[in-house]
Scaffold this motif. Structure first.
Motif, PDB file in Angstrom:
ATOM      1  N   LEU A 179      45.529  44.339  51.414  1.00  0.00           N
ATOM      2  CA  LEU A 179      45.380  44.604  49.992  1.00  0.00           C
ATOM      3  C   LEU A 179      44.736  43.410  49.296  1.00  0.00           C
ATOM      4  N   GLN A 180      43.808  43.683  48.410  1.00  0.00           N
ATOM      5  CA  GLN A 180      43.230  42.637  47.560  1.00  0.00           C
ATOM      6  C   GLN A 180      43.926  42.766  46.208  1.00  0.00           C
ATOM      7  N   ILE A 181      44.663  41.726  45.808  1.00  0.00           N
ATOM      8  CA  ILE A 181      45.469  41.789  44.593  1.00  0.00           C
ATOM      9  C   ILE A 181      44.950  40.808  43.554  1.00  0.00           C
ATOM     10  N   SER A 182      44.838  41.293  42.316  1.00  0.00           N
ATOM     11  CA  SER A 182      44.479  40.448  41.176  1.00  0.00           C
ATOM     12  C   SER A 182      45.515  40.676  40.085  1.00  0.00           C
ATOM     13  N   ILE A 183      46.126  39.591  39.629  1.00  0.00           N
ATOM     14  CA  ILE A 183      47.071  39.662  38.517  1.00  0.00           C
ATOM     15  C   ILE A 183      46.412  38.957  37.337  1.00  0.00           C
ATOM     16  N   GLU A 201      46.112  35.402  28.853  1.00  0.00           N
ATOM     17  CA  GLU A 201      45.670  34.007  28.805  1.00  0.00           C
ATOM     18  C   GLU A 201      44.655  33.660  29.883  1.00  0.00           C
ATOM     19  N   ARG A 202      44.850  34.244  31.124  1.00  0.00           N
ATOM     20  CA  ARG A 202      44.002  33.816  32.232  1.00  0.00           C
ATOM     21  C   ARG A 202      44.220  34.700  33.448  1.00  0.00           C
ATOM     22  N   PRO A 203      43.304  34.622  34.420  1.00  0.00           N
ATOM     23  CA  PRO A 203      43.616  35.224  35.719  1.00  0.00           C
ATOM     24  C   PRO A 203      44.795  34.452  36.305  1.00  0.00           C
ATOM     25  N   PHE A 204      45.872  35.147  36.647  1.00  0.00           N
ATOM     26  CA  PHE A 204      47.115  34.493  37.055  1.00  0.00           C
ATOM     27  C   PHE A 204      47.196  34.274  38.561  1.00  0.00           C
ATOM     28  N   TRP A 205      46.795  35.282  39.355  1.00  0.00           N
ATOM     29  CA  TRP A 205      46.895  35.174  40.816  1.00  0.00           C
ATOM     30  C   TRP A 205      45.874  36.107  41.444  1.00  0.00           C
ATOM     31  N   VAL A 246      46.001  50.975  41.497  1.00  0.00           N
ATOM     32  CA  VAL A 246      45.849  50.875  42.951  1.00  0.00           C
ATOM     33  C   VAL A 246      44.758  51.846  43.360  1.00  0.00           C
ATOM     34  N   LYS A 247      43.722  51.339  44.039  1.00  0.00           N
ATOM     35  CA  LYS A 247      42.633  52.208  44.494  1.00  0.00           C
ATOM     36  C   LYS A 247      41.849  51.494  45.584  1.00  0.00           C
ATOM     37  N   THR A 262      44.924  45.995  40.902  1.00  0.00           N
ATOM     38  CA  THR A 262      44.683  45.201  39.704  1.00  0.00           C
ATOM     39  C   THR A 262      45.909  45.347  38.816  1.00  0.00           C
ATOM     40  N   ILE A 263      46.508  44.213  38.484  1.00  0.00           N
ATOM     41  CA  ILE A 263      47.707  44.200  37.658  1.00  0.00           C
ATOM     42  C   ILE A 263      47.356  43.534  36.340  1.00  0.00           C
ATOM     43  N   LEU A 264      47.529  44.283  35.260  1.00  0.00           N
ATOM     44  CA  LEU A 264      47.309  43.754  33.927  1.00  0.00           C
ATOM     45  C   LEU A 264      48.692  43.524  33.330  1.00  0.00           C
TER      46      LEU A 264
END
Length: 136
Positions: free
Chosen positions: A3-7, A11-15, A69-70, A75-77
């Motif tokens: 899985l490629q995860i973006s949080i 304020e900013r890209p967190f993880w 999730v796709k 992508t987590i906002l």
């Protein structure tokens, strides 16, 4: 491929990173995500989020938001996020106990709603510290 995860927070890209497994605090309960999960958009509740990479588990306190999730991309906002490593365990425990007492003493609708939200935030922060100690 994992899985490629973006949080992302306001304020900013967190993880950002790759993971084998993800556990999200959704509005209807916890939801696990593995490789090749069906596409979904879900609301996030205030709670603990767990990410398992090949090396270890990591825990984060998430203060609501949405997850998409796709095609093995998540992508987590999040309204707000905090890593367990940045949370002082003793302070989190004290804040949790205080928030619990305040919730029990709350009177009136407005005070109960505010106390409940403060309790959920304190509980999420305390949970991620406790969970990390158990799994690592």
């Amino acid at each position: 491929m994992s899985l490629q995860i973006s949080i992302l927070t306001p304020e900013r890209p967190f993880w950002n990173g790759e993971a084998e497994e993800l556990i999200l605090p959704t509005e209807t309960g916890e939801m696990g995500v593995l490789k090749n999960h069906a596409p979904i958009i879900t609301g996030l509740d205030v709670g603990a989020m767990l990410i398992r990479t090949k090396e270890k588990w990591s825990s984060f306190a998430v203060m609501g938001g949405f997850a998409v999730v796709k095609n093995n991309v998540v992508t987590i906002l999040a309204n707000e996020a905090e890593a367990s490593a940045t949370i002082n365990a003793d302070a989190a425990k004290a804040a949790f106990d205080t928030a619990k007492d305040n919730l029990e003493k709350a009177e009136g609708v407005k005070q109960k709603v505010e106390a409940n939200f403060a309790f959920k935030r304190a509980k999420a922060r305390f949970q991620v510290v406790k969970v990390l100690n158990k799994i690592n």
